[in-house]
Design a protein around this motif. Structure first.
Motif, mmCIF file in Angstrom:
data_model
loop_
_atom_site.group_PDB
_atom_site.id
_atom_site.type_symbol
_atom_site.label_atom_id
_atom_site.label_comp_id
_atom_site.label_asym_id
_atom_site.label_seq_id
_atom_site.Cartn_x
_atom_site.Cartn_y
_atom_site.Cartn_z
ATOM 1 N N PHE A 41 1.251 -4.518 -5.332
ATOM 2 C CA PHE A 41 0.773 -3.625 -4.282
ATOM 3 C C PHE A 41 -0.662 -3.954 -3.904
ATOM 4 N N GLY A 86 1.766 7.437 -5.709
ATOM 5 C CA GLY A 86 1.946 6.756 -4.423
ATOM 6 C C GLY A 86 0.744 6.918 -3.514
ATOM 7 N N SER A 87 0.201 8.124 -3.446
ATOM 8 C CA SER A 87 -0.978 8.380 -2.609
ATOM 9 C C SER A 87 -2.187 7.585 -3.089
ATOM 10 N N LYS A 90 -1.881 3.892 -2.151
ATOM 11 C CA LYS A 90 -2.189 3.667 -0.732
ATOM 12 C C LYS A 90 -3.696 3.699 -0.501
ATOM 13 N N ARG A 91 -4.364 4.653 -1.116
ATOM 14 C CA ARG A 91 -5.814 4.770 -0.949
ATOM 15 C C ARG A 91 -6.524 3.548 -1.536
ATOM 16 N N LYS A 93 -5.305 0.539 -1.903
ATOM 17 C CA LYS A 93 -5.040 -0.613 -1.048
ATOM 18 C C LYS A 93 -5.974 -0.585 0.161
ATOM 19 N N PHE A 94 -6.138 0.591 0.746
ATOM 20 C CA PHE A 94 -7.030 0.722 1.895
ATOM 21 C C PHE A 94 -8.461 0.381 1.504
#
Length: 100
Positions: A41, A86-87, A90-91, A93-94
């Protein structure tokens, strides 16, 4: 990057739940699957790895067993942990895309 520390805590909670509900060997399996997914990821060049679908399937199978063992209320709490993971991914990765 405080999110990395929170992610580590959430993943440890998930692994602990797996160990307590279905066993230590399953905890090791899900730990390896989680490590692979987090690595893939955070490093998008590995998205095509065939191991990703195997890891996701392994996690789904273990979660299915946990759902059968736990009561509905306990499982809802456990499931919210997965949403948090999951949240956080995503954070992270950003944030990593901004830093690079």
């Amino acid at each position: 990057m405080i999110d990395l520390e929170i992610l580590r805590l959430e993943l440890n909670y998930l692994k602990t739940g797996v160990r307590e509900m279905i066993g230590e060997s399953e905890e090791r399996e899900i730990g390896e699957a989680i490590n692979l997914l987090v690595f893939c990821f955070l490093n998008p060049t590995n998205y095509t790895s065939p191991d990703i679908s195997k890891a996701i399937q392994l996690i789904k199978e273990h979660l299915g067993v946990i759902q059968e063992v736990m009561g509905p209320n306990e499982y809802e709490i456990f499931k919210s942990n997965l949403i948090t993971i999951g949240s956080l991914l995503k954070r992270l990765k950003f944030e990593s895309s901004i830093l690079s």
